[in-house]
Design a protein around this motif. Structure first.
Motif, PDB file in Angstrom:
ATOM      1  N   THR A  81       0.815  -1.224   0.000  1.00  0.00           N
ATOM      2  CA  THR A  81       0.000   0.000   0.000  1.00  0.00           C
ATOM      3  C   THR A  81       0.843   1.265   0.000  1.00  0.00           C
ATOM      4  OG1 THR A  81      -0.203  -0.258   2.417  1.00  0.00           O
ATOM      5  CG2 THR A  81      -2.081  -0.952   1.058  1.00  0.00           C
ATOM      6  N   HIS A  82       2.154   1.137   0.185  1.00  0.00           N
ATOM      7  CA  HIS A  82       3.048   2.284   0.013  1.00  0.00           C
ATOM      8  C   HIS A  82       4.000   2.101  -1.173  1.00  0.00           C
ATOM      9  CE1 HIS A  82       2.903   4.709   4.041  1.00  0.00           C
ATOM     10  NE2 HIS A  82       1.877   4.903   3.255  1.00  0.00           N
ATOM     11  N   SER A 136       7.299  13.781  -1.387  1.00  0.00           N
ATOM     12  CA  SER A 136       6.151  12.873  -1.423  1.00  0.00           C
ATOM     13  C   SER A 136       6.532  11.514  -2.010  1.00  0.00           C
ATOM     14  CB  SER A 136       4.996  13.486  -2.233  1.00  0.00           C
ATOM     15  OG  SER A 136       5.287  13.476  -3.614  1.00  0.00           O
ATOM     16  N   CYS A 137       7.648  11.449  -2.710  1.00  0.00           N
ATOM     17  CA  CYS A 137       8.151  10.161  -3.202  1.00  0.00           C
ATOM     18  C   CYS A 137       8.978   9.441  -2.137  1.00  0.00           C
ATOM     19  CB  CYS A 137       9.021  10.375  -4.441  1.00  0.00           C
ATOM     20  SG  CYS A 137       8.149  11.050  -5.865  1.00  0.00           S
ATOM     21  N   VAL A 138       9.614  10.207  -1.267  1.00  0.00           N
ATOM     22  CA  VAL A 138      10.540   9.614  -0.302  1.00  0.00           C
ATOM     23  C   VAL A 138       9.808   8.803   0.762  1.00  0.00           C
ATOM     24  CG1 VAL A 138      12.193  10.145   1.533  1.00  0.00           C
ATOM     25  CG2 VAL A 138      12.327  11.354  -0.649  1.00  0.00           C
ATOM     26  N   TYR A 139       8.732   9.384   1.338  1.00  0.00           N
ATOM     27  CA  TYR A 139       8.160   8.699   2.498  1.00  0.00           C
ATOM     28  C   TYR A 139       7.479   7.365   2.162  1.00  0.00           C
ATOM     29  CZ  TYR A 139       3.098   9.686   2.114  1.00  0.00           C
ATOM     30  OH  TYR A 139       1.781   9.702   1.746  1.00  0.00           O
ATOM     31  N   PRO A 140       6.780   7.191   1.013  1.00  0.00           N
ATOM     32  CA  PRO A 140       6.228   5.856   0.742  1.00  0.00           C
ATOM     33  C   PRO A 140       7.308   4.804   0.523  1.00  0.00           C
ATOM     34  CG  PRO A 140       5.159   7.514  -0.620  1.00  0.00           C
ATOM     35  CD  PRO A 140       6.366   8.155  -0.017  1.00  0.00           C
ATOM     36  N   LEU A 141       8.406   5.199  -0.133  1.00  0.00           N
ATOM     37  CA  LEU A 141       9.489   4.241  -0.371  1.00  0.00           C
ATOM     38  C   LEU A 141      10.133   3.813   0.946  1.00  0.00           C
ATOM     39  CD1 LEU A 141      11.399   2.691  -2.229  1.00  0.00           C
ATOM     40  CD2 LEU A 141      12.818   4.758  -2.352  1.00  0.00           C
ATOM     41  N   ILE A 148      -2.144   7.722   1.834  1.00  0.00           N
ATOM     42  CA  ILE A 148      -1.807   7.862   0.412  1.00  0.00           C
ATOM     43  C   ILE A 148      -2.876   8.659  -0.325  1.00  0.00           C
ATOM     44  CG2 ILE A 148      -1.587   6.575  -1.738  1.00  0.00           C
ATOM     45  CD1 ILE A 148       0.937   6.561  -0.037  1.00  0.00           C
ATOM     46  N   LEU A 149      -4.144   8.361  -0.058  1.00  0.00           N
ATOM     47  CA  LEU A 149      -5.223   9.117  -0.690  1.00  0.00           C
ATOM     48  C   LEU A 149      -5.176  10.587  -0.273  1.00  0.00           C
ATOM     49  CD1 LEU A 149      -8.207   6.599  -0.441  1.00  0.00           C
ATOM     50  CD2 LEU A 149      -6.916   7.234  -2.491  1.00  0.00           C
ATOM     51  N   THR A 193      -2.507  12.257   0.580  1.00  0.00           N
ATOM     52  CA  THR A 193      -1.385  12.880  -0.128  1.00  0.00           C
ATOM     53  C   THR A 193      -1.757  13.192  -1.570  1.00  0.00           C
ATOM     54  OG1 THR A 193       0.193  11.676   1.267  1.00  0.00           O
ATOM     55  CG2 THR A 193       1.037  12.603  -0.788  1.00  0.00           C
ATOM     56  N   HIS A 194      -2.471  12.273  -2.208  1.00  0.00           N
ATOM     57  CA  HIS A 194      -2.915  12.518  -3.587  1.00  0.00           C
ATOM     58  C   HIS A 194      -3.826  13.742  -3.653  1.00  0.00           C
ATOM     59  CE1 HIS A 194      -4.513  11.937  -7.572  1.00  0.00           C
ATOM     60  NE2 HIS A 194      -5.727  11.768  -7.101  1.00  0.00           N
ATOM     61  N   LEU A 195      -4.778  13.845  -2.743  1.00  0.00           N
ATOM     62  CA  LEU A 195      -5.682  14.999  -2.725  1.00  0.00           C
ATOM     63  C   LEU A 195      -4.926  16.288  -2.401  1.00  0.00           C
ATOM     64  CD1 LEU A 195      -8.658  13.331  -0.843  1.00  0.00           C
ATOM     65  CD2 LEU A 195      -8.682  14.115  -3.217  1.00  0.00           C
ATOM     66  N   GLN A 196      -3.977  16.191  -1.476  1.00  0.00           N
ATOM     67  CA  GLN A 196      -3.160  17.354  -1.140  1.00  0.00           C
ATOM     68  C   GLN A 196      -2.375  17.829  -2.362  1.00  0.00           C
ATOM     69  OE1 GLN A 196       0.420  16.600   1.166  1.00  0.00           O
ATOM     70  NE2 GLN A 196      -0.018  18.352   2.488  1.00  0.00           N
ATOM     71  N   MET A 197      -1.822  16.883  -3.109  1.00  0.00           N
ATOM     72  CA  MET A 197      -1.053  17.238  -4.302  1.00  0.00           C
ATOM     73  C   MET A 197      -1.929  17.917  -5.338  1.00  0.00           C
ATOM     74  SD  MET A 197       1.385  14.715  -6.587  1.00  0.00           S
ATOM     75  CE  MET A 197       2.338  14.247  -5.143  1.00  0.00           C
ATOM     76  N   GLU A 198      -3.136  17.387  -5.543  1.00  0.00           N
ATOM     77  CA  GLU A 198      -4.051  18.003  -6.498  1.00  0.00           C
ATOM     78  C   GLU A 198      -4.431  19.413  -6.057  1.00  0.00           C
ATOM     79  OE1 GLU A 198      -4.856  16.718  -9.434  1.00  0.00           O
ATOM     80  OE2 GLU A 198      -3.519  15.057  -8.912  1.00  0.00           O
ATOM     81  N   ALA A 199      -4.667  19.593  -4.747  1.00  0.00           N
ATOM     82  CA  ALA A 199      -5.031  20.921  -4.233  1.00  0.00           C
ATOM     83  C   ALA A 199      -3.896  21.914  -4.432  1.00  0.00           C
ATOM     84  CB  ALA A 199      -5.394  20.816  -2.751  1.00  0.00           C
ATOM     85  N   ILE A 200      -2.667  21.495  -4.141  1.00  0.00           N
ATOM     86  CA  ILE A 200      -1.521  22.393  -4.285  1.00  0.00           C
ATOM     87  C   ILE A 200      -1.297  22.743  -5.757  1.00  0.00           C
ATOM     88  CG2 ILE A 200       0.984  22.543  -4.012  1.00  0.00           C
ATOM     89  CD1 ILE A 200       0.678  20.868  -1.454  1.00  0.00           C
ATOM     90  N   LEU A 201      -1.440  21.762  -6.653  1.00  0.00           N
ATOM     91  CA  LEU A 201      -1.281  22.029  -8.077  1.00  0.00           C
ATOM     92  C   LEU A 201      -2.327  23.029  -8.572  1.00  0.00           C
ATOM     93  CD1 LEU A 201      -0.472  18.452  -9.410  1.00  0.00           C
ATOM     94  CD2 LEU A 201       0.989  20.463  -9.644  1.00  0.00           C
TER      95      LEU A 201
END
Length: 330
Positions: free
Chosen positions: A54-55, A91-96, A262-263, A265-273
């Motif tokens: 899931t990560h 945002s790539c570092v923490y899931p890995l 994860i969801l 973070t995805h929503l946060q990324m869309e909001a920031i973009l």
């Protein structure tokens, strides 16, 4: 024909207490697994398998988003996009790191602690990346270029360093003071998030100003709600606490926590973009985005301090006596 033997799984009473998860009775890996056995466990249903995937899968999605953003950005000249790239990188570092921590946490008692020390450091670095992006793109009109805005990233960096130390320290209390351990760990992640989210709370609860009244608001709302749900799942250990043994492999709280994070973070990324695109003209005219030296300095300082913290607490593991000397690892 070459065949690989999948690692043996154990019951909760067959592993030391430090490996126990509340409400999880079966599916534990050997507490002295080899690195090979840890990697093989990715393809075997244990109580950690979905925690890893899931990560690990979202990591590749975030990498794709990051690479796509790099390809369409003039990195040398478009300084307005730098905070976004910093955020997407963290945002790539923490899931890995989280997926690696869950993969190799069964190698030994000390390896388990060190894996999660690194996990905490990566999560807190992502928190700083979020603060940098929020400072650049999401501040409500009334808070832009205020003293709060000027100090926001610096205090977020301080929070990152303190939170990493506090969360690492909490692992030394797991056996003898589990409740205090849980309180400290939740606090270590809750207060940096609360600080980072103050501009968002302002936008959602008070008039945010003309430039901040845009299509990003629903994404910010959903991000906050999912983060609160993730915090509840992490703290409450539901549903496995109500039915021990029923959710050992699928559906326990940590898996649900990972999915919510994860969801979110995805929503946060869309909001920031969206904020970055829709508010560009107003922000370039009215705001001072974090400079490259400020961002690089904050990230470097936090990375060095966090690694120093992790090194200190990792060394301390070998000085602190085992709290379970009477219980041998199976």
């Amino acid at each position: 024909m070459l065949s690989l033997k999948l690692p043996q799984q154990l019951r909760i009473d067959q592993v030391p207490q430090v490996f126990h998860e509340q409400g999880i009775l079966f599916g534990y890996r050997h507490p002295q697994s080899s690195a090979t056995a840890c990697v093989l466990s990715l393809f075997q249903m244990t109580n950690e398998t979905l925690n890893i995937w899931t990560h690990l899968l979202p990591f590749w999605f975030f990498v794709w988003r990051f690479v796509t953003a790099l390809c369409v950005t003039d990195i040398q000249n478009d300084s307005y996009s730098w905070p976004m790239l910093v955020y997407m990188g963290t945002s790539c570092v923490y899931p890995l790191v989280s997926s690696c921590a869950h993969t190799f946490s069964s190698m030994s008692r000390n390896a388990r602690h060190i894996c999660y020390f690194l996990d905490y450091g990566a999560v807190n670095l992502f928190s700083l990346g979020s603060a940098i992006a929020y400072s650049a793109y999401t501040f409500p009109d009334a808070l832009v270029r205020t003293t709060f805005h000027d100090c926001y990233v610096a205090l977020a960096a301080l929070n990152t360093m303190v939170s990493t130390g506090l969360s690492c320290y909490s692992r030394f209390l797991e056996i003898q003071k589990p409740r205090l351990c849980k309180v400290l760990r939740v606090l270590a992640f809750a207060y940096p998030y609360a600080w980072d989210s103050l501009p968002i709370f302002y936008r959602l609860l008070l008039p945010p100003g003309e430039s901040a009244q845009n299509e990003a608001t629903p994404y910010h709302q959903k991000h906050v709600l999912l983060t609160l749900l993730a915090s509840f799942l992490y703290s409450a250990h539901l549903p496995e606490r109500l039915a021990p043994g029923r959710f050992d492999y699928i559906g326990h709280s940590h898996q649900l926590f990972h999915v919510c994070v994860i969801l979110a973070t995805h929503l946060q990324m869309e909001a920031i973009l969206l904020d970055k695109t829709l508010r560009r003209g107003w922000l370039l005219a009215s705001s001072r985005p974090p400079s490259l030296p400020q961002m690089a300095g904050a990230l470097l300082l936090c990375a060095v301090f966090s690694l120093g913290n992790i090194g200190y607490f990792s060394a301390a593991l070998y000085r602190v006596p085992d709290p379970e000397p009477h219980k041998k690892e199976t």
